[in-house]
Design an enzyme around this catalytic site. Sequence first.
Site, mmCIF file in Angstrom:
data_model
loop_
_atom_site.group_PDB
_atom_site.id
_atom_site.type_symbol
_atom_site.label_atom_id
_atom_site.label_comp_id
_atom_site.label_asym_id
_atom_site.label_seq_id
_atom_site.Cartn_x
_atom_site.Cartn_y
_atom_site.Cartn_z
ATOM 1 N N SER A 45 -20.320 28.248 23.151
ATOM 2 C CA SER A 45 -19.390 27.139 22.884
ATOM 3 C C SER A 45 -19.454 26.065 23.966
ATOM 4 C CB SER A 45 -17.958 27.677 22.755
ATOM 5 O OG SER A 45 -17.510 28.185 23.998
ATOM 6 N N HIS A 46 -20.069 26.357 25.104
ATOM 7 C CA HIS A 46 -20.235 25.354 26.155
ATOM 8 C C HIS A 46 -21.702 25.124 26.487
ATOM 9 C CE1 HIS A 46 -15.958 26.053 26.558
ATOM 10 N NE2 HIS A 46 -15.897 24.910 27.192
ATOM 11 N N ARG A 50 -22.749 21.373 22.990
ATOM 12 C CA ARG A 50 -21.956 20.256 23.522
ATOM 13 C C ARG A 50 -22.748 18.942 23.612
ATOM 14 N NH1 ARG A 50 -16.254 21.354 24.951
ATOM 15 N NH2 ARG A 50 -16.198 23.493 24.196
ATOM 16 N N HIS A 118 -14.579 14.639 30.371
ATOM 17 C CA HIS A 118 -14.740 16.071 30.605
ATOM 18 C C HIS A 118 -15.158 16.771 29.320
ATOM 19 C CE1 HIS A 118 -13.993 19.382 33.361
ATOM 20 N NE2 HIS A 118 -13.930 20.055 32.240
ATOM 21 N N PHE A 119 -16.199 17.575 29.385
ATOM 22 C CA PHE A 119 -16.671 18.268 28.183
ATOM 23 C C PHE A 119 -17.096 19.684 28.491
ATOM 24 C CE2 PHE A 119 -20.208 16.848 30.499
ATOM 25 C CZ PHE A 119 -21.108 17.879 30.393
ATOM 26 N N ALA A 121 -17.248 23.577 30.782
ATOM 27 C CA ALA A 121 -16.455 24.639 31.387
ATOM 28 C C ALA A 121 -16.188 24.270 32.841
ATOM 29 C CB ALA A 121 -17.213 25.956 31.301
ATOM 30 N N LEU A 122 -15.126 24.882 33.417
ATOM 31 C CA LEU A 122 -14.831 24.634 34.835
ATOM 32 C C LEU A 122 -15.493 25.657 35.752
ATOM 33 C CD1 LEU A 122 -11.030 23.694 34.712
ATOM 34 C CD2 LEU A 122 -12.944 22.172 35.190
ATOM 35 N N ASP A 176 -12.204 31.668 33.884
ATOM 36 C CA ASP A 176 -12.132 30.289 33.383
ATOM 37 C C ASP A 176 -11.741 30.410 31.927
ATOM 38 O OD1 ASP A 176 -12.414 27.672 32.592
ATOM 39 O OD2 ASP A 176 -14.605 27.628 32.795
ATOM 40 N N ARG A 184 -10.730 25.370 21.773
ATOM 41 C CA ARG A 184 -11.009 24.564 20.584
ATOM 42 C C ARG A 184 -12.431 24.826 20.068
ATOM 43 N NH1 ARG A 184 -8.526 20.544 17.884
ATOM 44 N NH2 ARG A 184 -9.906 19.113 16.780
ATOM 45 N N GLU A 186 -13.995 27.580 20.113
ATOM 46 C CA GLU A 186 -14.030 28.836 19.346
ATOM 47 C C GLU A 186 -13.544 28.606 17.918
ATOM 48 O OE1 GLU A 186 -12.652 32.501 21.704
ATOM 49 O OE2 GLU A 186 -11.879 30.847 22.906
ATOM 50 N N LYS A 228 5.336 31.968 28.709
ATOM 51 C CA LYS A 228 4.747 31.936 30.055
ATOM 52 C C LYS A 228 3.488 31.068 30.057
ATOM 53 C CE LYS A 228 6.628 36.450 31.346
ATOM 54 N NZ LYS A 228 6.405 37.790 31.929
#
Lengths: 341, 341
Positions: A45-46, A50, A118-119, A121-122, A176, A184, A186, A228
């Site tokens: 997904s990343h 992308r 930003h597109f 993963a961190l 992460d 999104r 997924e 939470k």
Amino acid sequence: MTDTISIPDLDALVTGIFETAGLSAHQARTVAAVIVAGERDACKSHGIYRIEGCLRTVKAGKVDGRAVPQVDAGDGPVVHVDAAGAFAPAAFDLGLPALEARTRTHGVAVMAINGCTHFSALWPEVEALADRGLAALAMCPSYATVAPTGGNRALLGTNPLAFAWPRRDEPPYVFDFATSVAARGEIELHRQAGTPLPEGWAVDAEGRPTTDPAAALDGAMLPFGGHKGSAIVTMIELLAGVMIGDLTSPEALDYLGTTALSPHHGEIVIAFDPEHFARKRGHDPLQRAEILFEAILDQGARLPSQRRFAARARSLREGVSLSAAERALLARLAAQGLDAV
Amino acid sequence: MTDTISIPDLDALVTGIFETAGLSAHQARTVAAVIVAGERDACKSHGIYRIEGCLRTVKAGKVDGRAVPQVDAGDGPVVHVDAAGAFAPAAFDLGLPALEARTRTHGVAVMAINGCTHFSALWPEVEALADRGLAALAMCPSYATVAPTGGNRALLGTNPLAFAWPRRDEPPYVFDFATSVAARGEIELHRQAGTPLPEGWAVDAEGRPTTDPAAALDGAMLPFGGHKGSAIVTMIELLAGVMIGDLTSPEALDYLGTTALSPHHGEIVIAFDPEHFARKRGHDPLQRAEILFEAILDQGARLPSQRRFAARARSLREGVSLSAAERALLARLAAQGLDAV
């Protein structure tokens, strides 16, 4: 005809696609690096999925592929990076040396990135700090696709939260995740595959629970962990949007007018130097962390990212497999650039 | 015979109990303040219910009620506080002026508290920073009562995570929660009331799901939010235990040998000055945050702590109601001190 490609070859191919699309050499290299890292670590997904979204965002004029981010760092622990409309990985890359240096000097430092697209993963960012022996916590807004717990409309983002802790003889402890129940991406993959969503992921445009990916994309996702998680999602809007003077998720959606492009907003990375904190107490924090990790593994639980690191080792050894459709897409993007999207 | 007591009278009564038990005036005052704040805000699990546990911990010699915490703050953004075995609220109170000053100077600062005994909610601490116009994130280990997701034995703590954001005309945006599905105090209240736990809160000593509060207290609680929450619980062990050279949750349990006393460990508080970050961008972060809060409330969702602030307003006006048993307990503790526990 082989369906595998080595990581260096994939990196060259993806970098070339972004250069053809008009990105500066620095942006093309840094954007390609995080996309290839996603594919390498089996985060489909990343990964190359992308690329088209990035190119559509360039074509729409919502990101400046030739911008040069400006780093504004004094001696203090806050490093400001004005991305000037560039993709986020370029801004992070240019600010990283100052963030690392200030963290070593002060024990803690914050990088505030403004005005990036930003597109990705961190985890590539927090891993870069862990590779330098530092711990790091990163977060950013997204665009309004998540309803607060108790609400019924998209307002908050999927706001990723990432953390890394350095390890000497193993890949770092890294998590992460989207602070929505699911990312999104997924839901998008479920839509493409025609499979229903698990219960509890989303509500439709009328605020009713749904398992239909298309209805979910029209409606709102839900935060992870109930109230939470909803509180954490909101904290990310405050720290990584409002506090640094950048767009919140609803503002990012207003700016773009669509969720089909990559969002424009800011990001913060909080870095810690465990050795700096340890000086006061005369202990070895990295060694003590291993005791905790061993105890987790000893009862059959996993550390986050273990599957990703296993995939990485395999990909670096054997390359990655691409489907015929994926190979055709990459060839088309390489040949046609922005005309392909 | 009335069953209500004013907040100042309750504060004097609880402070007196701790002074009778041998605490220094400063520890008695700061410990009583957070317990009375819990009762005032209708957080029964962190109100006067906590007094006996504190006294048992004093009696067991696991906390030093006369210790004077030492603040070690240079000009940099890390403020070290050695609690010297005191209760945590005394350490926080003494370190707060330096944390506030360093946060205003640098934009970000961290207070690392070592060697304290912790029994209270964290919201009084992050609220103290929000009252000074700062945002704050606080966290600490607990003792090993939570199994990591995928595991089956108590290893991690219920590790509270608290955050506050200042507001000008309203009480701050504040959350404070156990990163387990439920707080240990909630399970204890179920045990006292003889009511079963909701599904998914805990496993028994053999690692099997249970709704029996006693079995849960013998077994392990579960993290909130599945693997995402489990990752956050672990991060808290790393930052607020390992990094600052203090006990992790399993080490805290080893040190005490029981969960019937208050745990001894460290804590970190990360504070941010929104005005410092805003200078670079020329915006008003507190005003912009209100737009987000309004949008959350507008769709019928609640902000965290709203019920607590409503209870606070009522308690400050009318006092709090105590049951006959609670009043008898307070009278007994006031008369007998440590002999009552």
